[in-house]
Each structure stands twice: as C-alpha cells, then as structure tokens.
Write a protein that holds these residues in place. Sequence first.
Motif, short mmCIF file in Angstrom:
data_model
loop_
_atom_site.label_atom_id
_atom_site.label_comp_id
_atom_site.label_asym_id
_atom_site.label_seq_id
_atom_site.Cartn_x
_atom_site.Cartn_y
_atom_site.Cartn_z
N GLU A 129 -9.01 59.36 44.43
CA GLU A 129 -8.76 59.90 43.09
C GLU A 129 -9.22 58.87 42.07
OE1 GLU A 129 -4.67 61.01 42.84
OE2 GLU A 129 -4.90 62.74 44.18
N THR A 138 -0.92 58.06 47.49
CA THR A 138 0.18 58.40 46.59
C THR A 138 1.19 57.26 46.46
OG1 THR A 138 1.55 59.46 48.30
CG2 THR A 138 -0.07 60.84 47.15
N ARG A 154 1.39 56.44 42.81
CA ARG A 154 1.54 57.56 41.88
C ARG A 154 2.19 57.17 40.56
NH1 ARG A 154 4.73 57.82 46.27
NH2 ARG A 154 7.00 57.92 46.05
N GLU A 155 3.04 56.15 40.56
CA GLU A 155 3.67 55.71 39.32
C GLU A 155 2.95 54.53 38.69
OE1 GLU A 155 7.97 55.53 39.16
OE2 GLU A 155 8.10 56.64 41.05
N HIS A 179 9.10 63.09 49.00
CA HIS A 179 8.19 62.06 49.48
C HIS A 179 8.00 62.17 50.98
CE1 HIS A 179 7.34 57.52 50.20
NE2 HIS A 179 6.21 58.18 50.06
#
Length: 289
Positions: free
Chosen positions: A17, A39, A42-43, A189
């Motif tokens: 990504e 992921t 992701r934050e 998750h």
Amino acid sequence: MPMRQDRAVDGFRLAYERSGPGAGAPAVLLLHGWPGDRTDYREVVPLVSAAADVVVPDLRGFGESDKLEAGPAAQYTAAAQARSLIGLIEELALGRPVLAGYDIGSRIAQAIARDRPDLVRALVIAPPLPGIGDRILRPKAQQEFWYQAFHQLELCSQLIDGRPDAVRAYLRHFWSHWSGPGYEPVGEHLDHLVSVYGPPGAFTASIAWYRAGAGSVAASLAEQVPEHKIAVPTTVLWPEYDPLFPREWSDRIGEFFAAAALTGLDGVGHFSPVEAPGAFAAAIAAAIG
C-alpha cells in the motif's frame, strides 16, 4: 486493495500500500514482523503520510504477497527478503527512504542498510538487534524462544497450517504474551490475522523465515562484530516489556552501528508500531527531518 510489484524478484511479487503527498516527498518503507503483516502499521501510516511517501509491503510469504514453494535457505532469508524490497525501492523510485521495522522487519532493514547503504536515508528499528550473542541460550531466554525450534518441525505445519482455529489460538498466544501489560489483541485484529495466515500453505510460508535459519537464535549465535559498522543514522526503539529482548541486551549496539541513538519505549511490549504508534511515527518523522 493493495497494489502489486510489477517486476518479480526471484519469482516473487510483493503486495503493498502506498500513501502520502506524492512525488518529491521523502520516502518511508515500513517492514512488519511475525506474526503480522502490513496492517501492523495501520495507526502509524496516518501519522506519517501527511509529510512522506509511505510504502507498506507484505514481505515474501506474508499477507497478499507471493508465497512460493522455494528452498527457505535460498529464498526466505534476510538477504532474500532484502532483494525483493530493493527491487520495490527501485521500481517505485523511492530514492533513499527511511527504513522502519520491528521483529523480522528490523533484521531485513538492517540487511539492506548494511549491504546497500546508498539506498537508505536512515533506520528506525526495534528489536531484534545484534549484540545478543550466547545470552540467547540462557534458560529464561530459551523459555521464550521455544517456538523457533518448533517451527523447524514438519509437525508444526501438520498441526497448524490450513486449520483456522489452530491458527487463531497459536497467533493469539504470541500477540497476548509478547505485548505489554496495556495491550490485548481485539477480535477484529485476530479475525484479520486468521484471514491471511489461515488458508492452506499460508502459515507454512510465514515460518519459512525460521526454516531458513534466519531466526534470532541462529542469528545471535552466528553473529560476529563486523569490520565495518552499519553507517546510516539509526534510531533504536527498545520496548520495556518485550519478553524476547530485555533492555539489558541493548548494551552492545555501538559495536555494530556507527551512528545509533537508543530510545526506550516505556510500557510497551514487542509489537512497538501497534502498541506505540505515536512514538514510532515520531521517530520516523525525526529521521526524515
């Protein structure tokens, strides 16, 4: 949906990504650990992508990247993983990105910085790092590293691979046990992890790293103080509650890195970008700046 690498390296194409302001912005490449995938960041990504071109791949054998039946010692080592990432850096014209990683992602980032420093602006890494040596054989450490020997056994695949319930239970153990006291994996998750580690062959592909002899036990016992240290500026983020890598094992960083700064992550366990995304992003921003 992720994008895919156009040009295969050793037959592997990586899924990734990409986000950020586009051409001209400094680049960041984020490398995940086991048992995770892209992921894991992701934050972190939203905190960095306003000012940087951020690329987050799934490593060989993980997530939506290719999982080829290939000899682990040839195609799943740190050097092999690095070849795919160097190919991605060149394909996307990332210039000299900041490489950030933890767990196996840290080891791969170090391999790239050691062998191709011309491609790396800086490192932001969490354990493992070199300097552990035979301390990894101490009884307390071996109580934690049992899984690396287990991953060498075909029995491991027979018991877990392609069995979603077994995958969930096995991965839940590590995400719970390796994390700090304030973190517990949520059902969403775990559902995601089962979706990427649960299909037939996926779990076995993920442990090819260990079957290649690239795990921390093998690497720590084989390490030697190098003639030439890793020269790129390096920020080391060392968690307080990582049961695999106690903080006292940070005492030899200077023997392996020419310009390393050590920062403690208080209250945090092994999964530093998941448990402390703000601190991880801040370190990346500082490395960019």
